[in-house]
Scaffold this active site. Structure first.
Site, PDB file in Angstrom:
ATOM      1  N   ASP A 103      -2.082  24.114  47.301  1.00  5.94           N
ATOM      2  CA  ASP A 103      -1.918  22.857  48.012  1.00  5.94           C
ATOM      3  C   ASP A 103      -2.436  23.016  49.435  1.00  5.94           C
ATOM      4  O   ASP A 103      -2.235  24.058  50.066  1.00  5.94           O
ATOM      5  CB  ASP A 103      -0.426  22.468  48.050  1.00  5.94           C
ATOM      6  CG  ASP A 103      -0.204  21.006  47.709  1.00  5.94           C
ATOM      7  OD1 ASP A 103      -0.723  20.156  48.441  1.00  5.94           O
ATOM      8  OD2 ASP A 103       0.483  20.730  46.704  1.00  5.94           O
ATOM      9  N   ASP A 211      -3.404  17.240  50.040  1.00  4.90           N
ATOM     10  CA  ASP A 211      -2.328  16.276  50.258  1.00  4.90           C
ATOM     11  C   ASP A 211      -2.796  15.101  51.125  1.00  4.90           C
ATOM     12  O   ASP A 211      -3.372  15.322  52.201  1.00  4.90           O
ATOM     13  CB  ASP A 211      -1.178  17.021  50.967  1.00  4.90           C
ATOM     14  CG  ASP A 211       0.121  16.246  50.975  1.00  4.90           C
ATOM     15  OD1 ASP A 211       0.701  16.077  49.896  1.00  4.90           O
ATOM     16  OD2 ASP A 211       0.553  15.830  52.070  1.00  4.90           O
ATOM     17  N   GLU A 269      -5.618  13.987  47.043  1.00  8.46           N
ATOM     18  CA  GLU A 269      -4.575  13.001  46.773  1.00  8.46           C
ATOM     19  C   GLU A 269      -4.834  11.782  47.658  1.00  8.46           C
ATOM     20  O   GLU A 269      -4.896  11.911  48.887  1.00  8.46           O
ATOM     21  CB  GLU A 269      -3.190  13.581  47.086  1.00  8.46           C
ATOM     22  CG  GLU A 269      -2.073  12.650  46.619  1.00  8.46           C
ATOM     23  CD  GLU A 269      -0.776  12.792  47.391  1.00  8.46           C
ATOM     24  OE1 GLU A 269       0.270  12.439  46.837  1.00  8.46           O
ATOM     25  OE2 GLU A 269      -0.802  13.248  48.544  1.00  8.46           O
ATOM     26  N   HIS A 341       5.403  15.994  41.322  1.00 12.22           N
ATOM     27  CA  HIS A 341       6.698  16.185  41.986  1.00 12.22           C
ATOM     28  C   HIS A 341       7.168  14.943  42.750  1.00 12.22           C
ATOM     29  O   HIS A 341       8.239  14.973  43.346  1.00 12.22           O
ATOM     30  CB  HIS A 341       6.594  17.383  42.928  1.00 12.22           C
ATOM     31  CG  HIS A 341       5.589  17.139  44.023  1.00 12.22           C
ATOM     32  ND1 HIS A 341       4.245  17.031  43.789  1.00 12.22           N
ATOM     33  CD2 HIS A 341       5.740  16.950  45.353  1.00 12.22           C
ATOM     34  CE1 HIS A 341       3.616  16.780  44.921  1.00 12.22           C
ATOM     35  NE2 HIS A 341       4.497  16.730  45.891  1.00 12.22           N
ATOM     36  N   ASP A 342       6.348  13.889  42.789  1.00 18.15           N
ATOM     37  CA  ASP A 342       6.729  12.656  43.489  1.00 18.15           C
ATOM     38  C   ASP A 342       7.062  11.511  42.539  1.00 18.15           C
ATOM     39  O   ASP A 342       7.434  10.427  42.997  1.00 18.15           O
ATOM     40  CB  ASP A 342       5.569  12.177  44.386  1.00 18.15           C
ATOM     41  CG  ASP A 342       5.234  13.131  45.514  1.00 18.15           C
ATOM     42  OD1 ASP A 342       6.133  13.861  45.968  1.00 18.15           O
ATOM     43  OD2 ASP A 342       4.064  13.138  45.938  1.00 18.15           O
TER      44      ASP A 342
END
Ligand code: TEU
Length: 563
Positions: A103, A211, A269, A341-342
């Site tokens: 990440d 991210d 993302e 994870h969101d």
């Protein structure tokens, strides 16, 4: 040497598995997952057949946002292990022909990062211009309500601005106030980030998941946004997909990736990205990234804000996916995901985790994995892990959920039960409870008390019960992954949506060099008539009943026809 020919890079036939390190495997009995724990499960991932692990942040962090607030990009948080552990993970994956994507969180740092610690000391500091500092609104007194430079709200409730008395200025934080936004307009910031990325690639990783990377270029005027029901302005039009985004990504590509002999997976993302932007960014000849994560489909059951949860109309999902498939058909590339994870768990969200748990988990998987693009599996999805029946706000850990509850209940006076109900459906913590390895008390995740409570259904939904069982959700994911590896039509075939107006059956074809795959899936709780057929039944999730001409609830079939 794997192919680097544009359009045939290794990541197009790959399946990525996301590990959320806090919740994957605890090895040292502190209730929090860690890198040695991941290493102990590499064989499980290899057995599933995935090609890549995307590891959510393991860098040094005060964990205000579970590691998405990084205080040192170049070191591992002691909670998760050491740099030596990361080297070992890379080695263990590479030995098995698998890869590691890390990440990259560079829209913001932690407020405890040395850059910010220095920046906030004053306007003469070495890092003075590394963050988004602004004076109070003209005619106001800094620190008082309404003095914020603009009206933007943060994703985690409240204003996106924090007053800093030592500078007499505000800093921008699109997320928590412990996540100050970096100033990408400053070329020195961009150089520091590129240098850091280069050091990680030198270490042997195989790419980055970036991210909120489409938030890095903001409209320099930082205008007020339209006021939302939260009372704050919507800054999205001014910070998402901003004016210099592609310039910054092109510069990053030149300074980090172009000079290297390897081929890397880069996935950006991008909330609020459009298919047109994605087509440009992922163009095999001229693009800056391998693929992006778009958010259109995961917004289809929101009525504007995520807490106003509605039902999904399947026709909207087909319209959305169909549009993205078409827009990226020529030279672009999609990522394919239900979960991360969101997001809440897909089998609970758009499947039926009660009467049709197995069938709906596998039907949804079949539909997703047969689209054109790179599929992502989020830990536990391959076991049909479900949402969590949180019965008290005290059970939640996620900063977004906890802040939302406080504002909705304490400030806006909403009914606590209704707020908790929305959280049960949409909270990010649905995805963050520990991986369910076994039926034992700690679910095989930990010998201690876990940092967030286990889902009680780990006695039924767990890896030990599924690995080796040919009729499990796990086995079905394994078959879908194997099919992608063995059949080029799954990777490269042209996509054509069928039955766009049918609100129960999701059907489409993929075609390549005279081979055609037909996917038909009943994404509903009722049996439906369906006469779509192909020559050879390649994969199905339920025993086929050809005589009736019906698709059972959540039945999914893949047929192959050769011209
Ligand atoms: O998320 C970005 C994002 O815009 C949303 O998905 C966000 O998590 C939230 O759901 C808005 O309602 C990324 C990470 O994936 C997320 O975990 C981080 O919290 C966030 O960025 C900040 O780094």
């Amino acid at each position: 040497m794997p192919s680097r020919e544009p359009g045939h890079e290794w990541w197009r036939s790959a399946v990525v598995y996301q590990v959320y390190p806090r919740s994957f495997q605890d090895s040292d009995g502190d209730g929090v997952g860690d890198i040695p724990g991941i290493i102990s499960r590499v064989d499980y991932l290899h057995d599933l057949g995935v090609d890549v692990v995307w590891l959510s942040p393991v860098y040094r962090s005060p964990h205000d946002d579970n590691g998405y607030d990084i205080s040192d990009y170049e070191d591992i948080d002691p909670t998760f292990g050491t740099l030596a552990d990361i080297d070992e993970l890379i080695a263990q994956l590479h030995t098995r022909g698998m890869r590691l994507v890390m990440d990259l969180v560079v829209n913001h740092t932690s407020d405890e990062h040395a850059w910010f610690v220095d920046s906030r000391t004053g306007r003469e500091s070495a890092h003075a211009d590394w963050y988004m500092w602004r004076d109070p609104r003209p005619g106001t007194v800094g620190g008082e309500p309404g003095a914020e430079p603009n009206n933007w709200g943060s994703f985690f409730s409240g204003s996106a601005w924090q007053w800093e008395p030592s500078r007499g200025q505000y800093y921008l934080h699109l997320f928590s106030k412990k996540q100050p936004d970096l100033n990408w307009e400053n070329p020195v910031v961009r150089e520091a980030i590129a240098a850091m990325m280069n050091r990680w690639l030198d270490r042997g990783i195989d790419g980055f998941r970036m991210d909120v990377i489409n938030f890095i270029s903001k409209d320099a005027a930082l205008p007020d946004g339209a006021v939302l029901e939260t009372g704050f302005g919507d800054g999205m039009p001014y910070f998402a997909n901003g004016p210099r985004l592609q310039e910054y990504l092109a510069e990053m590509k030149a300074n980090v990736f172009d000079g290297r002999s390897g081929d890397y997976l880069t996935v950006g993302e991008m909330p609020a990205a459009t298919p047109e932007l994605a087509a440009s960014l992922t163009d095999a000849r001229t693009g800056q990234l391998s693929m992006i994560f778009q958010f259109e489909h995961v917004g289809l059951d929101h009525d504007g804000v995520k807490w106003n949860v509605g039902a999904l109309d399947l026709r909207d999902l087909k319209t959305s996916f169909g549009r993205w498939q078409d827009a990226l058909a020529e030279n672009g590339w999609n990522s394919l995901y239900w979960n991360n994870h969101d997001q809440p768990r897909i089998v609970s969200r758009w499947g039926n985790d009660r009467e049709h748990w197995y069938a709906s988990a596998t039907a949804l998987a079949t539909v997703l994995h047969l689209h054109r693009g790179t599929p992502y599996v989020y830990q536990g999805e391959e076991l049909g892990m479900t949402n969590v029946p949180f019965d008290d706000i005290a059970a939640l850990r996620d900063i977004e959920s906890v802040n939302h509850y406080a504002v909705a209940v304490d400030l806006l006076g909403q009914e606590p039960a209704a707020v908790l109900d929305a959280l049960r459906r949409m909270s990010r913590d649905n995805a963050r409870t520990p991986m369910q390895w076994t039926a034992e008390p700690g679910a095989g995740f930990t010998s201690a008390s876990p940092w967030i409570g286990l889902n009680a259904n780990h006695d039924r939904v767990n890896a030990a019960a599924q690995v080796g069982d040919p009729n499990s959700v796990f086995a079905h994911y394994r078959r879908l992954i194997a099919l992608r590896h063995s059949d080029p039509v799954v990777v490269h075939g042209d996509f054509r949506m069928l039955l766009p107006d049918d609100s129960s059956v999701y059907a489409f074809t993929r075609e390549l060099d005279g081979t055609s795959l037909l996917v038909v899936a009943n994404l509903s709780d009722e049996a439906v008539p369906c006469d779509l057929r192909g020559d050879e039944l390649v994969l199905t999730n339920l025993p086929e009943d050809t005589a009736s001409g019906l698709l059972a609830p959540w039945e999914a079939r893949i047929y192959r026809t050769r011209a």
